[in-house]
Each structure stands twice: as C-alpha cells, then as structure tokens.
Motif scaffolding. Structure first.
Motif, PDB file in Angstrom:
ATOM      1  N   ARG A 109       0.850  -1.183   0.000  1.00 45.52           N
ATOM      2  CA  ARG A 109       0.000   0.000   0.000  1.00 45.52           C
ATOM      3  C   ARG A 109       0.885   1.232   0.000  1.00 45.52           C
ATOM      4  N   ASP A 138      -1.868   6.728   1.383  1.00 44.26           N
ATOM      5  CA  ASP A 138      -3.227   6.193   1.411  1.00 44.26           C
ATOM      6  C   ASP A 138      -3.617   5.673   2.788  1.00 44.26           C
ATOM      7  N   ARG A 195      -4.155   9.851   6.638  1.00 43.70           N
ATOM      8  CA  ARG A 195      -4.027   9.643   5.206  1.00 43.70           C
ATOM      9  C   ARG A 195      -4.364  10.935   4.475  1.00 43.70           C
ATOM     10  N   ASN A 196      -3.854  11.059   3.299  1.00 41.83           N
ATOM     11  CA  ASN A 196      -4.106  12.182   2.398  1.00 41.83           C
ATOM     12  C   ASN A 196      -3.599  13.529   2.928  1.00 41.83           C
ATOM     13  N   LEU A 219      -6.735   2.143   6.898  1.00 40.01           N
ATOM     14  CA  LEU A 219      -7.315   2.935   5.826  1.00 40.01           C
ATOM     15  C   LEU A 219      -8.327   3.941   6.355  1.00 40.01           C
TER      16      LEU A 219
END
Length: 123
Positions: A27, A31, A53-54, A100
């Motif tokens: 991964r 992300d 994330r991001n 995630l």
C-alpha cells in the motif's frame, strides 16, 4: 494486506535522539493513516503520535509534544518518527500501525501492526 517494516531503534543516552522508520508494503503510505504506539514493560500499549491519510494531519501525546515529530516521505513510501530530547521514561517497544480509516483514531482502529522496535534511553 499491508505489512509494516520498522527500523531504527536502539540504545541512547538521556537527551539523545533517534529516528524510527516504518515502510508499508502492499500500500502507498499516503493512502494510510499511520501511527506510532509504545509499550513499556508491565504497561499497556499507548498512543504516541499519528498522521492521517491524504492530508497528513498530525497528533501527539502530551508526553512527547515538542520532542517527537512524525513525518511522511511519499517518495520513499516511509513514515518517520524523529525523537529528540529522549528521557528514560521513553524506553519502550515502539510499534508502527496503519489503517485505511480517517479521523480521530484509537488503538483499536488500526488494522496493521509492525513487529516493534526497542528504544532504550539510559540515564
């Protein structure tokens, strides 16, 4: 499936510095929301810091604010924990974790864990 490979632990004197690395395989790091936790002998695993994330929003435990810095290098697909002004009470096994999910995450929200790396701060 995400595997997390940690490195960088060791023995350091009080006031010294160490940098831990965590590289996810399977991964892209950007992300994932990623965090560092630690567990000292006889104690529960506790939150140290995280990066979302991001957007890369960061959060720190009060005990490490101003001394520890979490960062992400997207080119190297690696998350780092820079630890400065280390104290004996920072001695623990440090774990990298990932998920995630996004938001104000708790320990139970993390789905993937590294094997842990020992950090020992001598007085």
């Amino acid at each position: 499936q995400v595997q997390l490979v940690e490195s960088g632990g060791g023995l350091v004197q009080t006031g010294g510095s160490l940098r831990l690395s965590c590289a996810p395989s399977g991964r892209t790091a950007s992300d994932l929301s990623m965090g560092w936790f630690r567990q000292a002998p006889g104690k529960e695993r506790e939150f140290v810091t995280s990066i979302t994330r991001n957007f890369g929003l960061t959060r720190y435990a009060d005990s490490v604010k101003g001394r520890f810095t979490i960062s992400r290098d997207n080119a190297k697909n690696t998350v780092y924990l820079q630890m400065n002004s280390l104290k004996p009470e920072d001695t623990a096994v440090y774990y990298c974790a990932a998920t995630l999910k996004f938001g104000n995450l708790r320990l139970a929200d993390y789905d993937y864990w590294g094997q842990g790396t020992q950090v020992t701060v001598s007085s």
